[in-house]
Write a protein that holds these residues in place. Structure first.
Motif, mmCIF file in Angstrom:
data_model
loop_
_atom_site.group_PDB
_atom_site.id
_atom_site.type_symbol
_atom_site.label_atom_id
_atom_site.label_comp_id
_atom_site.label_asym_id
_atom_site.label_seq_id
_atom_site.Cartn_x
_atom_site.Cartn_y
_atom_site.Cartn_z
ATOM 1 N N UNK A 38 0.836 -1.206 0.000
ATOM 2 C CA UNK A 38 0.000 0.000 0.000
ATOM 3 C C UNK A 38 0.868 1.252 0.000
ATOM 4 N N UNK A 39 1.927 1.233 0.804
ATOM 5 C CA UNK A 39 2.836 2.374 0.836
ATOM 6 C C UNK A 39 3.579 2.569 -0.470
ATOM 7 N N UNK A 40 3.998 1.470 -1.070
ATOM 8 C CA UNK A 40 4.717 1.554 -2.349
ATOM 9 C C UNK A 40 3.820 2.100 -3.458
ATOM 10 N N UNK A 41 2.573 1.669 -3.476
ATOM 11 C CA UNK A 41 1.633 2.157 -4.494
ATOM 12 C C UNK A 41 1.413 3.661 -4.356
ATOM 13 N N UNK A 42 1.311 4.130 -3.115
ATOM 14 C CA UNK A 42 1.137 5.567 -2.887
ATOM 15 C C UNK A 42 2.368 6.339 -3.348
ATOM 16 N N UNK A 43 3.542 5.804 -3.068
ATOM 17 C CA UNK A 43 4.782 6.472 -3.480
ATOM 18 C C UNK A 43 4.953 6.482 -5.004
ATOM 19 N N UNK A 44 4.547 5.397 -5.640
ATOM 20 C CA UNK A 44 4.632 5.345 -7.104
ATOM 21 C C UNK A 44 3.681 6.360 -7.740
ATOM 22 N N UNK A 45 2.530 6.535 -7.118
ATOM 23 C CA UNK A 45 1.546 7.485 -7.625
ATOM 24 C C UNK A 45 1.990 8.929 -7.358
ATOM 25 N N UNK A 46 2.661 9.123 -6.219
ATOM 26 C CA UNK A 46 3.104 10.470 -5.827
ATOM 27 C C UNK A 46 4.592 10.410 -5.459
#
Length: 371
Positions: A38-46
């Motif tokens: 979940x954290x990685x997906x947020x970082x990839x998006x932003x």
């Protein structure tokens, strides 16, 4: 899902912990994987969240401090009433608490110690009711290793493990009373914490004890002198009014009255509201007393119940996101908040409890005590 609790065992051959339920380790890994994803997906998006993490931390510090200073200025000018200034400052101070927690884990300016220390000092200046953050770093990192066990000084210090009643309620908002009203308890817990530091020799443990003894110096002692002075003077004024006595008119009384009242509204009362909210949530969403050492699945629950929202407002939804931090330490508080809803399903599926308010009658134990 309620999981059984028993003492862990440690083999003499390899010192590997064997939990009562071997599946707990796999549950923990699945939860950790889900949170990381979940954290990685947020970082990839932003991607800017990673690129500017240091600057984000500094921006949060400047914004929160500016908010507090604005409230103080407006109150001193008579343009903001106390009942507005206190909760507004408490909100900003709750953000400073989260920032301090991230700084303790060196999430901002990890490679620039002077800046990290300067940020810690600034946070400490506006939250003087706490132990100094450099001492808290040692205590908090140990909390992660031994959460809910007898050497967990951080949680025991905020009343975790005590039966609920008027005494615990009073201590929940006042760190100093939590020490003064439980001297034997705190001495025993401090001794267990020091004994648990296996990497220290005898001389280093003596130094650690001295640092712990002085952990509220100097700001904490000054803070509580002013705060308790204000409370005592308020009680005295009410008593004089009740029996028909006039307040003293000498300059010393007036100065003490004016100074303690100003400090109470601008710093002490907001910190009391923030501390009461944080410690009420933290000391009840952490389990204590029958937690297997190192078993993260058993350490915390999650509060999402709407009835807790007034308290959560002054501790930045601590009870809704802190369990995430126990599984994955790397994420700053605002990222934990952003991914919380995505993390809840995997946490529930793997044994983390939600809204277990039975902890109030069990003195923070996961299970009822048996004879």
């Amino acid at each position: 899902m309620n999981l059984p609790v028993a003492n862990f065992k440690m083999t003499k051959q390899n010192k590997v912990k064997l939990f009562a339920d071997p599946e707990d380790e796999q549950r923990s890994l699945r939860i950790r994987k889900g949170i990381l994803e979940a954290g990685n997906q947020l970082r990839e998006k932003h991607p800017w969240l990673v690129k500017y993490q240091d600057q984000i931390g500094m921006g949060i510090l400047i914004t929160a401090v500016s908010g507090i200073v604005f409230n103080i200025t407006q109150y001193s000018r008579g343009q903001m009433p106390a009942y507005i200034a206190i909760p507004l400052s408490a909100f900003w101070m709750s953000i400073l608490h989260e920032l301090e927690h991230d700084l303790i884990h060196q999430m901002y300016y990890r490679k620039n110690k002077p800046v990290n220390d300067a940020m810690l000092a600034t946070v400490y200046a506006f939250r003087p009711s706490t132990v100094n953050p450099w001492m808290r770093r040692d205590v908090h990192l140990h909390h992660h290793k031994s959460s809910g066990t007898q050497s967990d000084l951080e949680e025991r210090g905020i009343n975790n493990g005590d039966r609920w009643g008027l005494k615990r309620l009073i201590m929940t908002g006042d760190n100093m009373l939590a020490v003064y009203l439980r001297p034997i308890t705190m001495l025993k817990t401090t001794n267990r914490f020091i004994h648990a530091q296996k990497n220290l020799n005898k001389s280093e443990k003596l130094k650690l004890r001295a640092r712990l003894t002085a952990s509220y110096a100097p700001l904490g002692h000054l803070h509580y002198a002013m705060w308790h002075g204000f409370l005592l003077m308020s009680v005295a004024k009410l008593a004089m009014k009740a029996v028909g006595l006039k307040q003293p008119k000498n300059a010393l009384w007036k100065l003490a009255d004016r100074t303690t009242k100003f400090y109470a509204v601008t710093i002490a009362a907001p910190n009391f509201l923030r501390t009461l909210s944080l410690h009420f949530t933290s000391s009840n969403m952490h389990y204590y007393g029958d937690v297997e050492e190192g078993n993260i699945v058993q350490q915390c629950q999650v509060w999402t119940d709407w009835r807790m929202r007034p308290l959560q407002a002054f501790c930045f939804n601590f009870a809704g996101t802190h369990a995430i931090h126990h599984f994955v330490v790397r994420d700053p508080f605002y990222i934990r908040q952003a991914i919380a809803q995505d993390c809840y399903p995997v946490m529930q599926e793997n044994g983390v409890r939600f809204n277990d308010f039975g902890t109030f009658k069990r003195a923070n134990r996961r299970l009822e005590k048996t004879a």
